[in-house]
Design an enzyme around this catalytic site. Structure first.
Site, PDB file in Angstrom:
ATOM      1  N   SER A  90      -2.069  -6.154   8.981  1.00 26.54           N
ATOM      2  CA  SER A  90      -1.534  -5.134   8.078  1.00 26.54           C
ATOM      3  C   SER A  90      -2.580  -4.407   7.254  1.00 26.54           C
ATOM      4  CB  SER A  90      -0.489  -5.745   7.145  1.00 26.54           C
ATOM      5  OG  SER A  90       0.693  -6.045   7.856  1.00 26.54           O
ATOM      6  N   LYS A 103      -2.708  -0.718   7.867  1.00 25.94           N
ATOM      7  CA  LYS A 103      -1.753   0.223   7.273  1.00 25.94           C
ATOM      8  C   LYS A 103      -2.434   1.189   6.293  1.00 25.94           C
ATOM      9  CE  LYS A 103       1.951  -3.182   7.773  1.00 25.94           C
ATOM     10  NZ  LYS A 103       2.846  -4.136   7.079  1.00 25.94           N
ATOM     11  N   TYR A 108       2.111   0.679  16.732  1.00 30.16           N
ATOM     12  CA  TYR A 108       2.075  -0.208  15.564  1.00 30.16           C
ATOM     13  C   TYR A 108       1.417  -1.542  15.913  1.00 30.16           C
ATOM     14  CZ  TYR A 108       3.704  -3.259  11.815  1.00 30.16           C
ATOM     15  OH  TYR A 108       3.759  -4.171  10.787  1.00 30.16           O
ATOM     16  N   TYR A 124       2.291  -6.993  -0.797  1.00 28.91           N
ATOM     17  CA  TYR A 124       3.723  -7.232  -0.617  1.00 28.91           C
ATOM     18  C   TYR A 124       4.401  -7.591  -1.933  1.00 28.91           C
ATOM     19  CZ  TYR A 124       1.782  -7.458   4.069  1.00 28.91           C
ATOM     20  OH  TYR A 124       1.096  -7.193   5.202  1.00 28.91           O
ATOM     21  N   VAL A 142      -1.749 -10.678   7.644  1.00 29.94           N
ATOM     22  CA  VAL A 142      -1.398 -12.070   7.908  1.00 29.94           C
ATOM     23  C   VAL A 142      -2.434 -12.805   8.746  1.00 29.94           C
ATOM     24  CG1 VAL A 142       1.078 -11.696   7.610  1.00 29.94           C
ATOM     25  CG2 VAL A 142       0.051 -11.472   9.894  1.00 29.94           C
TER      26      VAL A 142
END
Length: 319
Positions: free
Chosen positions: A78, A81, A203, A255, A273
């Site tokens: 992630s 992103k 993705y 998050y 992660v």
């Protein structure tokens, strides 16, 4: 007369190699405490050794300080992103915010709950749902999205060998049922414009990019230097764009632990992660830490500890 406080951004007073060495020793002393778990719900990440720790700092003048396993590659997950958000904003500007909100979620990164209440508009671009919409924007606005992303990452890191891990992308595709559900749910509200499978393939590809701490620290320099990329010399985004992306990282980059992370670390950051966390000290440096074992919120447990110690030992915090 009271002596004025030290300038928190004056790094000439700091022995950065000594500080990193101390942090490395402290982190490795904690390996035996069985803290955290690797992201075993992605089969390709299940076997990553827990006893890994790397940290790198890339100053704006190009100087790099590193320690531990800073040159060992891993999938950035992630963390990617941040870069697709940059590409999407450069493509369509503020129109992106009509499709993705800018608020912290308070829910896990792969949550479906808010999407129904908010009619397919993800709460922010760093939740999985928001990143899927961002991926859709990149697909719609760049002729070859995969090649564009690879070129972007190689230029930001200064490493022409950055590439995707095909086996890891396949592993994520085969186990990513929640992401498939998210994408189809968003599509049902008309907030995906491309074929769902095409969006998911892109993705999963972005999450499977393999880089090391030095690559990622360098790739964060543009967010520390008003949008200017140190390795390439390019103006990647405007100073305002860099400020906005940093703001998103501060409020949503870790998050539903973003508030706690701001409290303990105090830097714009984005986690993945795989155990990576990138961070920015505005006007000073890009950083990356990597330690695979995660806390219950999906952030690197010892990586977060390392960044906490770094900001406390150096005074380099935005607060």
């Amino acid at each position: 007369m009271r002596k004025p406080p030290n300038n928190p951004y004056d790094i000439s007073r700091l022995d950065l190699d000594d500080i990193l060495g101390t942090i490395n020793e402290e982190v490795r002393q904690r390996f035996g405490e069985n803290r955290g778990e690797v992201a075993d719900y992605i089969p390709a990440l299940a076997d990553v050794p827990r006893d890994r720790f790397g940290m790198a700092l890339a100053l704006l003048d190009g100087t790099v300080h590193e320690v531990g396993n800073a040159r060992e590659r891993f999938s950035i997950q992630s963390v990617s992103k941040v870069y697709t958000l940059t590409l999407a904003l450069e493509a369509i500007g503020d129109a992106l915010w009509k499709r993705v909100d800018r608020e912290p979620s308070g829910d896990p990164f792969n949550s479906l709950i808010q999407l129904e209440h908010e009619k397919g508009i993800p709460r922010n671009p760093f939740m999985n749902a928001g990143a899927i919409v961002t991926a859709d924007v990149v697909l719609s606005n760049y002729g070859d999205a995969e090649a564009t992303l690879l070129e972007f990452m190689r230029a930001r890191s200064g490493n022409p060998e950055v590439g995707a891990d095909v086996e890891l992308a396949k592993s994520e595709r085969e186990s990513g049922h929640r992401n498939v559900a998210l994408a189809n749910f968003i599509r049902s509200y008309g907030n995906l414009h491309n074929d769902v499978q095409d969006v998911l393939d892109f993705y999963f590809l972005q999450c499977s990019l393999r880089m090391d701490c030095v690559d990622l620290a360098r790739s964060m320099q543009y967010l520390a230097d008003g949008g200017r990329c140190g390795p390439s010399g390019q103006q990647v985004t405007s100073a305002e764009g860099a400020t906005r992306i940093n703001a998103m990282m501060m409020t949503a980059g870790t998050y539903d632990a973003a508030g706690d992370f701001a409290f303990h670390v105090g830097l714009p950051a984005k986690s993945g992660v795989s155990g990576a966390i990138v961070a920015v000290v505005p006007h000073v440096m890009g950083l990356c830490v990597w330690s695979p074992a995660l806390d219950r919120k999906g952030n690197s447990l010892l990586g977060g500890y390392a960044l906490h110690r770094f900001t406390r030992m150096t005074g380099l915090s935005v607060f």
